[in-house]
Structure formats: structure tokens, C-alpha cells
Design a protein around this motif. Structure first.
Motif, PDB file in Angstrom:
ATOM      1  N   ASP A   1      83.082  14.023  53.560  1.00 49.88           N
ATOM      2  CA  ASP A   1      83.331  15.457  53.715  1.00 49.88           C
ATOM      3  C   ASP A   1      84.794  15.655  54.109  1.00 49.88           C
ATOM      4  O   ASP A   1      85.166  15.491  55.270  1.00 49.88           O
ATOM      5  N   ALA A   2      85.635  15.998  53.142  1.00 52.39           N
ATOM      6  CA  ALA A   2      87.072  16.134  53.396  1.00 52.39           C
ATOM      7  C   ALA A   2      87.371  17.221  54.422  1.00 52.39           C
ATOM      8  O   ALA A   2      88.317  17.093  55.215  1.00 52.39           O
ATOM      9  N   ASP A   3      86.581  18.286  54.425  1.00 55.57           N
ATOM     10  CA  ASP A   3      86.806  19.367  55.388  1.00 55.57           C
ATOM     11  C   ASP A   3      86.495  18.905  56.811  1.00 55.57           C
ATOM     12  O   ASP A   3      87.218  19.240  57.758  1.00 55.57           O
ATOM     13  N   LEU A   4      85.427  18.132  56.963  1.00 58.33           N
ATOM     14  CA  LEU A   4      85.080  17.603  58.282  1.00 58.33           C
ATOM     15  C   LEU A   4      86.150  16.631  58.765  1.00 58.33           C
ATOM     16  O   LEU A   4      86.516  16.626  59.949  1.00 58.33           O
ATOM     17  N   VAL A   5      86.667  15.820  57.858  1.00 56.36           N
ATOM     18  CA  VAL A   5      87.751  14.893  58.202  1.00 56.36           C
ATOM     19  C   VAL A   5      88.958  15.668  58.720  1.00 56.36           C
ATOM     20  O   VAL A   5      89.572  15.303  59.730  1.00 56.36           O
TER      21      VAL A   5
ATOM     22  N   ALA B   1      92.834   8.426  58.969  1.00 60.65           N
ATOM     23  CA  ALA B   1      93.157   7.471  60.035  1.00 60.65           C
ATOM     24  C   ALA B   1      92.852   8.071  61.407  1.00 60.65           C
ATOM     25  O   ALA B   1      92.269   7.409  62.279  1.00 60.65           O
ATOM     26  N   ASN B   2      93.233   9.332  61.604  1.00 64.64           N
ATOM     27  CA  ASN B   2      92.976   9.994  62.883  1.00 64.64           C
ATOM     28  C   ASN B   2      91.484  10.150  63.143  1.00 64.64           C
ATOM     29  O   ASN B   2      91.016  10.007  64.278  1.00 64.64           O
ATOM     30  N   THR B   3      90.742  10.446  62.094  1.00 59.83           N
ATOM     31  CA  THR B   3      89.289  10.576  62.231  1.00 59.83           C
ATOM     32  C   THR B   3      88.664   9.248  62.636  1.00 59.83           C
ATOM     33  O   THR B   3      87.806   9.194  63.529  1.00 59.83           O
ATOM     34  N   LEU B   4      89.101   8.172  62.005  1.00 58.83           N
ATOM     35  CA  LEU B   4      88.569   6.853  62.348  1.00 58.83           C
ATOM     36  C   LEU B   4      88.908   6.488  63.791  1.00 58.83           C
ATOM     37  O   LEU B   4      88.062   5.951  64.524  1.00 58.83           O
ATOM     38  N   LEU B   5      90.125   6.781  64.220  1.00 60.43           N
ATOM     39  CA  LEU B   5      90.512   6.500  65.605  1.00 60.43           C
ATOM     40  C   LEU B   5      89.636   7.274  66.585  1.00 60.43           C
ATOM     41  O   LEU B   5      89.241   6.752  67.633  1.00 60.43           O
ATOM     42  N   LEU B   6      89.327   8.516  66.234  1.00 57.65           N
ATOM     43  CA  LEU B   6      88.482   9.341  67.098  1.00 57.65           C
ATOM     44  C   LEU B   6      87.064   8.768  67.179  1.00 57.65           C
ATOM     45  O   LEU B   6      86.451   8.747  68.254  1.00 57.65           O
ATOM     46  N   LEU B   7      86.561   8.281  66.060  1.00 57.58           N
ATOM     47  CA  LEU B   7      85.217   7.696  66.034  1.00 57.58           C
ATOM     48  C   LEU B   7      85.171   6.373  66.803  1.00 57.58           C
ATOM     49  O   LEU B   7      84.178   6.070  67.472  1.00 57.58           O
ATOM     50  N   ILE B   8      86.250   5.594  66.723  1.00 54.04           N
ATOM     51  CA  ILE B   8      86.313   4.346  67.493  1.00 54.04           C
ATOM     52  C   ILE B   8      86.321   4.658  68.989  1.00 54.04           C
ATOM     53  O   ILE B   8      85.638   3.997  69.782  1.00 54.04           O
TER      54      ILE B   8
ATOM     55  N   VAL C   1      87.847  -4.445  72.143  1.00 50.00           N
ATOM     56  CA  VAL C   1      86.571  -3.742  72.115  1.00 50.00           C
ATOM     57  C   VAL C   1      85.515  -4.650  71.502  1.00 50.00           C
ATOM     58  O   VAL C   1      85.834  -5.616  70.796  1.00 50.00           O
ATOM     59  N   LYS C   2      84.275  -4.345  71.778  1.00 51.26           N
ATOM     60  CA  LYS C   2      83.184  -5.130  71.219  1.00 51.26           C
ATOM     61  C   LYS C   2      83.096  -4.910  69.711  1.00 51.26           C
ATOM     62  O   LYS C   2      83.414  -3.838  69.197  1.00 51.26           O
ATOM     63  N   ARG C   3      82.651  -5.940  69.024  1.00 48.51           N
ATOM     64  CA  ARG C   3      82.514  -5.842  67.571  1.00 48.51           C
ATOM     65  C   ARG C   3      81.574  -4.705  67.184  1.00 48.51           C
ATOM     66  O   ARG C   3      81.801  -4.004  66.194  1.00 48.51           O
ATOM     67  N   SER C   4      80.538  -4.494  67.983  1.00 48.60           N
ATOM     68  CA  SER C   4      79.566  -3.440  67.680  1.00 48.60           C
ATOM     69  C   SER C   4      80.212  -2.059  67.695  1.00 48.60           C
ATOM     70  O   SER C   4      79.779  -1.155  66.976  1.00 48.60           O
ATOM     71  N   VAL C   5      81.252  -1.891  68.519  1.00 51.31           N
ATOM     72  CA  VAL C   5      81.962  -0.610  68.574  1.00 51.31           C
ATOM     73  C   VAL C   5      82.598  -0.303  67.221  1.00 51.31           C
ATOM     74  O   VAL C   5      82.480   0.809  66.691  1.00 51.31           O
ATOM     75  N   ILE C   6      83.270  -1.298  66.656  1.00 53.74           N
ATOM     76  CA  ILE C   6      83.929  -1.110  65.365  1.00 53.74           C
ATOM     77  C   ILE C   6      82.903  -0.905  64.256  1.00 53.74           C
ATOM     78  O   ILE C   6      83.072  -0.044  63.382  1.00 53.74           O
ATOM     79  N   VAL C   7      81.829  -1.678  64.296  1.00 51.82           N
ATOM     80  CA  VAL C   7      80.787  -1.558  63.271  1.00 51.82           C
ATOM     81  C   VAL C   7      80.173  -0.163  63.293  1.00 51.82           C
ATOM     82  O   VAL C   7      80.018   0.491  62.249  1.00 51.82           O
ATOM     83  N   ASP C   8      79.830   0.324  64.485  1.00 52.72           N
ATOM     84  CA  ASP C   8      79.223   1.651  64.599  1.00 52.72           C
ATOM     85  C   ASP C   8      80.209   2.744  64.182  1.00 52.72           C
ATOM     86  O   ASP C   8      79.818   3.736  63.548  1.00 52.72           O
ATOM     87  N   ALA C   9      81.477   2.566  64.550  1.00 50.49           N
ATOM     88  CA  ALA C   9      82.488   3.558  64.178  1.00 50.49           C
ATOM     89  C   ALA C   9      82.666   3.605  62.660  1.00 50.49           C
ATOM     90  O   ALA C   9      82.790   4.686  62.069  1.00 50.49           O
ATOM     91  N   LEU C  10      82.665   2.441  62.027  1.00 48.92           N
ATOM     92  CA  LEU C  10      82.811   2.398  60.569  1.00 48.92           C
ATOM     93  C   LEU C  10      81.588   2.993  59.874  1.00 48.92           C
ATOM     94  O   LEU C  10      81.717   3.635  58.823  1.00 48.92           O
ATOM     95  N   ASP C  11      80.409   2.787  60.458  1.00 45.91           N
ATOM     96  CA  ASP C  11      79.203   3.402  59.895  1.00 45.91           C
ATOM     97  C   ASP C  11      79.317   4.927  59.933  1.00 45.91           C
ATOM     98  O   ASP C  11      78.995   5.612  58.951  1.00 45.91           O
ATOM     99  N   SER C  12      79.771   5.454  61.060  1.00 48.93           N
ATOM    100  CA  SER C  12      79.953   6.904  61.174  1.00 48.93           C
ATOM    101  C   SER C  12      81.042   7.388  60.224  1.00 48.93           C
ATOM    102  O   SER C  12      80.917   8.446  59.601  1.00 48.93           O
ATOM    103  N   PHE C  13      82.105   6.592  60.108  1.00 47.95           N
ATOM    104  CA  PHE C  13      83.216   6.973  59.237  1.00 47.95           C
ATOM    105  C   PHE C  13      82.777   7.015  57.775  1.00 47.95           C
ATOM    106  O   PHE C  13      83.222   7.880  57.009  1.00 47.95           O
ATOM    107  N   THR C  14      81.900   6.102  57.393  1.00 47.36           N
ATOM    108  CA  THR C  14      81.384   6.091  56.023  1.00 47.36           C
ATOM    109  C   THR C  14      80.701   7.418  55.699  1.00 47.36           C
ATOM    110  O   THR C  14      80.846   7.958  54.598  1.00 47.36           O
TER     111      THR C  14
END
Length: 252
Positions: free
Chosen positions: A124-128, A21-28, A106-119
Motif C-alpha cells: 500500500d503505497a499510501d500507507l507507506v 526505508a523510513n517505514t521499515l525503520l519504523l517497523l523495526i 537486536v534479536k533475529r526475531s525482531v527483524i523477521v517480524d518487522a520484515l513480515d509486517s513490511f511485506t
């Protein structure tokens, strides 16, 4: 994981999930800062205490944050109705007012791009774990707790150095000193010389914090240097452009 005899396992299990969750928030946050037509969605690390809010009031199960037995969904629903109605009547519920502060558009593209990066990152559990530590350090920095922020960032720096160095970080069953690994990584071109020099400077401050915590002073600037090194090292093997906005300050 509701067995009270498995408290340690439960906490560890939930903490590992919150890393994602924290990683996703950081990517957003990162994607919102890149988008010039979107509001900023600055990340605050989520802790177990932020999520475990169920309690009992007069024998009824309630959300601790909403003592009037209102759930976050109910609070948002009432707030939306109040705004849609033209805000003509006083809003008397502090719970709803508090919830308003959590809203970000936020713009929809922000969430889409963040989810792409999160995928990509979530594989990588260590990177997370490292990115989650950066999020926690960011929150500590916001709360002016620079020593905690710096220490969390050092965890990221040291673990990233070991990851880049690979299995050779152990020699005859004993860990190779970080300083030696950093020098070799610099000599082989795996990390930039400026980052290697910065890590060496940060390592000395880290040693002072560990051995002389009472007399060692850690400034906001030290944390900013540490997050620069931590971000650069953590993303060496990951194709992500991580941008963050760190804020701190004091008020008298």
C-alpha cells in the motif's frame, strides 16, 4: 537518474524510495519495543542528504562523511578488528567512532517480524507514505521542532481521514471539509468518538499554525496527541500494532 536536467525527477524518485526505508525503520523500532529481550532500535528518518554523500577530494571520488577516503564498510571493518584485538591501541579515527554510534544489536526475531509486517505494508503505497511522514515527524520531534512535527502528523491525519471516508470525500468536484468527514465517520462508527474529538481539537491548532504561525505555540504534548491520532487513523485498515518511543528534550 544522473541527468542534471532531471533534478526534480531524481529527487522525487529517491524520496519515494526513502519512504519505504523510513517505514521499515519504523517497523523495526516497533518490533524491538515489543521484544523484551532485545535492544531498542529507535528509528530516525533517513533523508536524501543522509544518503547522497559522494563527492570529490583532490580529484578522487570520496564519501563526504569519510574524508580520509574510508567507506562505511572500511570503517566498520577496522572498528571490528580493533575490538577483536582487545582495544589495546588508541582509536584515532573519528569516522570509526562515529560509526560505532550507529550499531544496534537486536534479536533475529525482531527483524523477521518487522520484515513480515513490511511485506504487508509495502503493498500500500499510501500507507507507506503516511508511515514515512510519521517517521519524519518523530525525527523533527527529537530535534525539538514541534511545529514541523505537528504539521507532518496533520498530513497523516487528514489523508487518513480521506482514505477512510473514501471517494465521497469529493462532492461536486469540491473536497468535503475534514470536520464534516470526521463527524460522519464518528456517527457511523468507523472511527472512535475519542479519536474524532481529538482530531477536532488538533484541527483547530493546525488552523492556527497555518494562519498565525508567528504567534501560535506548539508544545511537545500537542505532538504526542497528534501522533496518537495519526497512528490510530493510519492503521485503521492495516492489521499492524505500531509501537514507538518518542524522545525530546533540551540541554543548556
Amino acid at each position: 537518474m544522473g541527468d542534471p536536467n532531471k533534478l526534480n525527477e531524481s529527487v522525487q524518485w529517491w524520496d519515494e524510495h526513502l519512504d519505504y526505508a523510513n517505514t521499515l525503520l519504523l517497523l523495526i523500532e516497533s518490533e524491538s519495543l515489543k521484544c523484551t529481550i532485545s535492544q531498542e532500535a529507535l528509528a530516525d528518518a533517513v533523508s536524501i542528504s543522509d544518503t547522497c554523500r559522494v563527492g570529490f577530494l583532490d580529484g578522487s571520488v570520496v564519501n563526504r562523511r569519510y574524508p580520509r577516503r574510508w567507506s562505511p564498510l572500511r570503517a566498520r571493518s577496522d572498528l571490528t578488528a580493533w575490538i577483536a584485538g582487545g582495544m589495546k591501541t588508541p582509536l584515532t579515527t573519528n569516522e570509526t567512532l562515529d560509526d560505532l554510534a550507529l550499531w544496534r544489536v537486536v534479536k533475529r526475531s525482531v527483524i523477521v517480524d518487522a520484515l513480515d509486517s513490511f511485506t504487508f505494508v509495502s503493498k500500500d503505497a499510501d500507507l507507506v507514505k503516511r508511515l514515512s511522514f510519521i517517521a519524519k515527524a518523530k525525527t523533527a520531534y527529537k530535534n525539538n521542532d514541534y511545529k514541523v512535527s505537528f504539521t507532518l502528523l496533520w498530513f497523516v491525519i487528514e489523508s487518513s481521514v480521506k482514505a477512510i471516508f473514501g471517494p465521497r470525500s469529493q462532492k461536486n468536484g469540491r473536497p468535503i471539509p475534514v470536520s464534516k468527514m470526521v463527524n460522519e465517520l464518528r456517527d457511523t462508527g468507523l472511527i472512535p468518538a475519542k479519536i474524532a474529538d481529538l482530531v477536532d481539537t488538533l484541527r483547530k491548532l493546525r488552523n492556527q499554525l497555518v494562519h498565525e504561525p508567528g504567534s501560535t505555540v506548539c508544545h511537545a504534548h500537542d505532538c504526542m496527541q497528534a501522533v496518537h491520532a495519526a497512528t490510530q487513523l493510519a492503521t485503521v485498515t492495516a492489521n499492524i500494532d505500531l509501537r514507538m518511543k518518542w524522545e525530546t528534550g533540551v540541554q543548556f
